[in-house]
Scaffold this active site. Structure first.
Site, short mmCIF file in Angstrom:
data_model
loop_
_atom_site.label_atom_id
_atom_site.label_comp_id
_atom_site.label_asym_id
_atom_site.label_seq_id
_atom_site.Cartn_x
_atom_site.Cartn_y
_atom_site.Cartn_z
N LYS A 1 0.85 -1.19 0.00
CA LYS A 1 0.00 0.00 0.00
C LYS A 1 0.88 1.23 0.00
CE LYS A 1 -4.51 0.70 0.29
NZ LYS A 1 -5.57 -0.27 -0.02
N GLY B 1 -20.71 6.40 2.90
CA GLY B 1 -19.78 6.74 1.81
C GLY B 1 -20.55 6.97 0.53
N GLY C 1 -18.43 7.35 -2.49
CA GLY C 1 -17.33 7.31 -3.46
C GLY C 1 -17.53 6.17 -4.44
N ASN C 2 -16.47 5.77 -5.09
CA ASN C 2 -16.55 4.76 -6.15
C ASN C 2 -17.12 3.43 -5.65
OD1 ASN C 2 -16.04 3.85 -8.85
ND2 ASN C 2 -14.32 2.69 -8.01
N1 GLU Z 1 -7.31 0.03 -3.32
C1 GLU Z 1 -8.06 -1.14 -3.55
C2 GLU Z 1 -8.13 -2.02 -2.31
O1 GLU Z 1 -8.00 -1.56 -1.20
C3 GLU Z 1 -7.60 -1.89 -4.80
C4 GLU Z 1 -6.17 -2.30 -4.78
C5 GLU Z 1 -5.68 -2.81 -6.13
O2 GLU Z 1 -6.43 -2.83 -7.08
O3 GLU Z 1 -4.51 -3.19 -6.18
O4 GLU Z 1 -8.38 -3.18 -2.39
#
Ligand code: GLU
Length: 427
Positions: free
Chosen positions: A106, A218, A220-221
């Site tokens: 991350k 939320g 959002g997306n």
């Molecule tokens: N940010 C998204 C998650 O928390 C997707 C991560 C990704 O596609 O690598 O799962």
């Protein structure tokens, strides 16, 4: 409120409990409860007014025993290294529970993109890649979007990476725009994935989606696409809550005969804040930000940030709630989890419920590698298969061993990662 909860402590406590159950040895525990690599760096950006602002950025690789690290990059003013550590760890479990050959990572930048021009955002994205370009890559650690980052940000990052390395590397990053290496269905994937698991849970509970009402935190997306698919399968949504950038607080918007996604989108600004005056004109009751959890709903879908279902808010949860699907990462604190367990509420834990995003990111990488792209139906069909089989594996184990759903998901995920580390001879 956020200050009193540390998501990394939560992630480690969740891990420790299941590590004991699995009888992992000390070395394995030490490795899996910590990040394998962490990068902290500064990103200087020449702002539009000529001054230079210096931002702090992070990338954490929690574990790559099962494959290259995978996980998004968040832009958030309250980002901390511990939040990124927790999110990276949850990514490891997420990829493992849906059985895709990736590890967990991350990244983040402490910033508020609301206050940055498009040019400043582009420089920040390029700066992030310049600082970390040697330590990420299609075969080592693959970034993606997360809170407040989008397809455009991913493309700027890709462009910078390809400029530095002197060739095309479409597998370096996922969540790219469709037509520029992105996958159809990626935008919908996380929210739809949440609802694929909700659909399966309701099947098990013997409840028809048409007979259920949900309340969503939320807008959002993730939340929007979850609402879209949930309404398509017949469910009703009584309330959504979202952050109001101007007022620096959040509000809940309730309509007892059901919120309309199309209607709300016409009164939502580019930052995702719903206009509260226009909402009341359209017949919505505007309540405070935490009211989403108090609604008379069968299903709660937290799809915003961490620690939202905590000791304080969980006591306000309606007796009607029978299912919680965690669209967000880490929305529930350890104490609130105890209450949910005691009340016998069916929980679909975060790293299972919201695994649709990363699963589709994996499909995006596969398509990039082939340089051949699937239709939206094909992609979402494969996503449904992956999510459904992961859900069934977790819920079968939970039933068989009388485990809480979160613990069952952890058992499967930790076991897979520990096995990979053992096969490699690491521990
Ligand atoms: N940010 C998204 C998650 O928390 C997707 C991560 C990704 O596609 O690598 O799962």
């Amino acid at each position: 409120m956020d200050k009193t909860y540390n998501p990394f402590t939560t992630a480690q406590e969740q891990f420790d409990k299941v590590a004991e159950m699995l009888n992992l040895d000390q070395a394995m525990k030490k490795m899996l409860r910590n990040s394998m690599r962490e990068y902290h760096f500064l990103i200087p950006v020449r702002m539009d007014d000529g001054s230079v602002e210096v931002f702090r950025g992070f990338r954490v690789l929690h574990n790559d025993a099962r494959g290259p690290g995978k996980g998004g990059i968040r832009f958030h003013p309250q980002e901390t290294i511990d939040t990124v550590r927790a999110l990276a760890m949850w990514m490891t479990w997420k990829c493992a529970v849906v059985d895709i050959p990736l590890g967990g990572g991350k990244g983040g930048v402490i910033c508020d993109p609301h206050n940055l021009s498009s040019r400043e955002q582009e420089l920040l994205c390029r700066g992030w890649v310049r600082q970390i370009s040697k330590n990420v890559g299609p075969l080592s650690d693959v970034p993606a979007p997360d809170v407040m980052t989008n397809a455009q940000h991913m493309l700027w990052m890709l462009d910078e990476y390809e400029t530095i390395h002197g060739a095309k590397y479409p597998g370096f990053i996922t969540g790219k725009p469709v037509g520029m290496g992105g996958s159809l269905g990626r935008k919908e994937a996380t929210g739809y994935g949440v609802i694929f698991t909700v659909r399966e849970a309701l099947k098990e509970m013997g409840v028809r989606p048409e007979d259920t009402i949900a309340s969503v935190q939320g807008f959002g997306n993730v939340a929007r696409h979850a609402i879209e698919l949930y309404q398509q399968i017949g469910g009703g949504v009584i309330a959504v809550s979202c952050w109001d950038q101007k007022d620096n607080t959040s509000y809940t918007f309730r309509k007892t005969d059901g919120v309309s996604l199309d209607e709300l989108l016409t009164i939502t600004d580019s930052f995702g804040s719903i206009d509260k005056n226009k909402a009341s004109d359209l017949g919505y009751t505007v309540l405070d930000g935490s009211a989403w959890i108090e609604q008379e709903a069968d299903i709660l879908i937290p799809a915003a940030l961490e620690n939202q279902i905590n000791a304080e808010t969980v006591s306000k949860m309606s007796q009607r709630v029978k299912l919680i699907a965690e669209g967000a990462n880490g929305p529930t604190t350890i104490e609130a989890d105890e209450t949910i367990k005691k009340r016998n509420i069916f929980l679909i834990p975060d790293f299972l419920a919201n695994a649709g995003g990363v699963t589709c990111s994996y499909f995006e990488q596969v398509q990039c590698n082939m340089n051949y792209y699937w239709t939206k139906e094909e992609t979402l069909g494969k996503l449904d298969e992956k999510m459904t089989s992961a859900f069934i594996a977790v819920s079968d184990l939970a039933r068989e061993k009388k485990l809480y759903m979160r613990d069952a998901a952890y058992v499967i995920a930790i076991d897979r990662v520990a096995k990979a580390a053992r096969y490699r001879g690491w521990v």
